[in-house]
Design an enzyme around this catalytic site. Structure first.
Site, PDB file in Angstrom:
ATOM      1  N   SER A   6      34.396 -19.602  90.070  1.00  0.00           N
ATOM      2  CA  SER A   6      32.976 -19.062  90.526  1.00  0.00           C
ATOM      3  C   SER A   6      32.853 -18.258  90.529  1.00  0.00           C
ATOM      4  CB  SER A   6      33.382 -19.418  92.534  1.00  0.00           C
ATOM      5  OG  SER A   6      34.343 -19.000  92.969  1.00  0.00           O
ATOM      6  N   LYS A   7      31.806 -18.019  91.534  1.00  0.00           N
ATOM      7  CA  LYS A   7      31.482 -16.322  91.124  1.00  0.00           C
ATOM      8  C   LYS A   7      32.209 -15.670  90.531  1.00  0.00           C
ATOM      9  CE  LYS A   7      28.208 -19.017  91.972  1.00  0.00           C
ATOM     10  NZ  LYS A   7      28.604 -20.039  92.224  1.00  0.00           N
ATOM     11  N   ARG A   8      33.374 -15.232  91.550  1.00  0.00           N
ATOM     12  CA  ARG A   8      33.900 -14.591  91.713  1.00  0.00           C
ATOM     13  C   ARG A   8      35.123 -14.587  90.289  1.00  0.00           C
ATOM     14  NH1 ARG A   8      38.597 -17.274  94.719  1.00  0.00           N
ATOM     15  NH2 ARG A   8      37.866 -19.347  95.027  1.00  0.00           N
ATOM     16  N   GLY A  40      34.600 -14.075  88.035  1.00  0.00           N
ATOM     17  CA  GLY A  40      33.458 -13.315  86.922  1.00  0.00           C
ATOM     18  C   GLY A  40      33.159 -14.301  86.483  1.00  0.00           C
TER      19      GLY A  40
END
Length: 478
Positions: free
Chosen positions: A252-254, A256
């Site tokens: 997911s976004k976290r 990167g």
RNA sequence: GCUCCCAUCGUCUAGCCCGGUCUAGGACAUCGCCUUUUCACGGCGGUAACAGGGGUUCAAAUCCCCUUGGGAGUACCA
């Protein structure tokens, strides 16, 4: 039977790296089997779907070199290719199922549904639908409500039996009876739900093989039920392992950069990205690591998918990117590199032969096109010089002082824009014999005097490419 | 909770289906050496893994079972 595969993204964001990989596998599979690759847009979630996302996803697919034979912008015989344009088709099929007694109208409110679920959980039962509307005795009431204009959902009567899925990757998967309850086919707003339109479309679009992420494995049982109810032959399925982050969680976004777009912006080569992605869950029969996807298309084999999830880690991608850069033909490499150099850069004011030499000098040292300008600035034009401990040490040697004095005398009297290779070699030879130096003091001293740095490419190749006035300026600092 | 899936070096993986050729191979990363200095490229070499426990078998990374760990699904999201 002819092979037809599809990639079916939801336009609710940019093209995800995992989606790109799924698309790639479908593309490759179609190519390997002389089949067709269809792109279908699954935009039944009106709130989250945006046309701009669809456009950007198609654009990114194109950037990656994953082309499709049929899609919203390439109509074939089984369109339209956007689910939002096919709602009448879904409704028709759903109604047919209602007529056959395989589905029913449901008028339960959200609150009722919620209560049902809570109650089931409390009693340790699976949270399945237990509403009254599935019973025949209420069909008449449902029909009346419908006639009165009330909005109801169409719910599928899940058969009480187990299902077997012969998956290309997982093998034989048994879904026990009672795994899922009655599920919604058409929402009360008239729009279909994923598991339903997916089946209708795959059937109507004559999809022969479904290659998708493992997150859909459990959905398969619902889809199998629908194929059954429709009396249609299900396609063959291949559920490919998922991409996960370093913490083994879903990407997911976290974690990167998860959207393809970012790689484009960071000057990754699409051929490299796709090469790397391909190897995350599939292996080349000869364990080849660097290839262009179109070169392996003919040997692409769905038996070589790995079952375990793969951690998405950038290190190897960087290496792959560097390898692809090095294999680029000279003229294309030049063109690509120049896209990443500022328009008014010193580079563009130089001769073609200088440019060529500089590219040759650095091409083996870069992993990204954008690295080139950095190397140029630091190694050749001496901006951003960082005083390291090693540099200070070299500067403190007496021999370094001798070398810089010697070079200053020799070079100050030379005119022109650059030192020729021969001129430099002669000066260097003289330096060596006159001062009687060799090895580290000689090379390091010369390098530091002339470039101000403790590292860089081979001196004989580098120095003749540095403008003479830069060299003079450098030497005057001593 | 229930259901399904998965498990080889730090990472991607080969091998597993068709047990012996596996004191487990390759690649990235890392470390060392060589390439008359550095970085890179290249070359050579090193460290490093069959999750655990039971079976089956003359023989198990490979077959079976259990445990543990991870993931997914359980929506009028896709």
């Amino acid at each position: 039977m002819s092979v037809r595969v599809r990639f079916a993204p939801s336009p609710t964001g940019y093209l995800h790296i995992g989606g790109a990989r799924t698309a790639l596998y479908n593309y490759l599979f179609a190519k390997a089997n002389n089949g067709k690759f269809i792109l279908r847009v699954e935009d039944t979630d009106l709130e989250r779907s945006k046309r701009e996302y669809e456009e950007s996803q198609l654009e990114d697919l194109n950037w990656l070199g994953i082309t499709y034979d049929e899609g919203p912008d390439k109509p074939g015989d089984v369109g339209p290719y956007r689910q939002s344009e096919r709602t009448e088709i879904y409704k028709e099929y759903a109604k047919k199922l209602v007529d056959q007694g395989l589905a029913y109208y449901d008028f339960c409110s959200d609150e009722e549904l919620e209560k049902m679920k809570e109650q089931a959980m409390k009693e340790g039962r699976p949270p399945h639908y237990t509403g009254k509307w599935r019973n025949e005795e209420f069909f008449e009431e449902a029909a009346n409500k419908l006639a009165a204009g009330e909005k109801g959902a169409i719910r599928f009567k899940a058969p009480k039996k187990s299902y077997i899925l012969q998956d290309e990757v997982r093998g034989r998967v048994v879904f026990p009876e009672n795994m899922v309850g009655d599920f919604v086919l058409i929402r009360s707003n008239g729009l279909p739900v994923y598991n339903f339109c997916c089946v209708i479309d795959d059937m109507l679009m004559k999809i022969s093989h479904v290659i998708r992420g493992e997150d859909h494995l459990n959905n398969s049982v619902r889809q199998l039920m629908i194929y059954d109810a429709l009396n249609a032959e299900p396609p063959s399925f291949a559920h490919v392992s998922l991409l996960i982050g370093k913490d083994r969680q879903k990407l997911s976004k976290r974690h990167g950069a998860t959207s393809t777009r970012l790689y484009k912006e960071e000057s990754y080569l699409p051929s490299a990205l796709v090469n790397y992605l391909c190897l995350l869950g599939w292996s080349h029969p000869d364990e080849k690591e660097i290839f262009r996807i179109d070169d392996i298309a003919h040997i692409f084999d769905s038996k070589r998918f790995s079952k375990a999830a793969a951690i998405y880690d950038l290190e190897k991608l960087k290496w792959v990117n560097g390898m692809h850069i090095r294999s680029l033909p000279e003229d294309i490499l030049k063109e690509e590199i120049e896209k990443f150099i500022k328009e008014d850069h010193f580079y563009f004011k130089q001769s073609d032969s200088w440019k060529k030499s500089v590219i040759d000098l650095f091409k083996n040292q870069i992993e990204f096109f954008s690295d080139f300008e950095k190397r140029l600035n630091e190694d050749l034009l001496h901006s951003n010089i960082v005083k390291t401990e090693k540099l200070e040490e070299v500067l403190s040697w007496d021999t370094t002082k001798q070398i810089s004095d010697f070079l200053k005398n020799k070079i100050d009297i030379i005119d022109g824009e650059y030192l020729s290779k021969n001129q430099f070699q002669e000066i260097f030879k003289a330096l060596k014999s006159d001062l009687g130096l060799k090895g580290k003091p000689l090379f390091m001293g010369t390098r530091v005097s002339l470039t101000g740095q403790d590292h860089g490419p081979e001196l004989g190749d580098l120095i003749p490419l540095i403008p003479l006035n830069f060299l003079k300026k450098r030497l005057s600092n001593f």
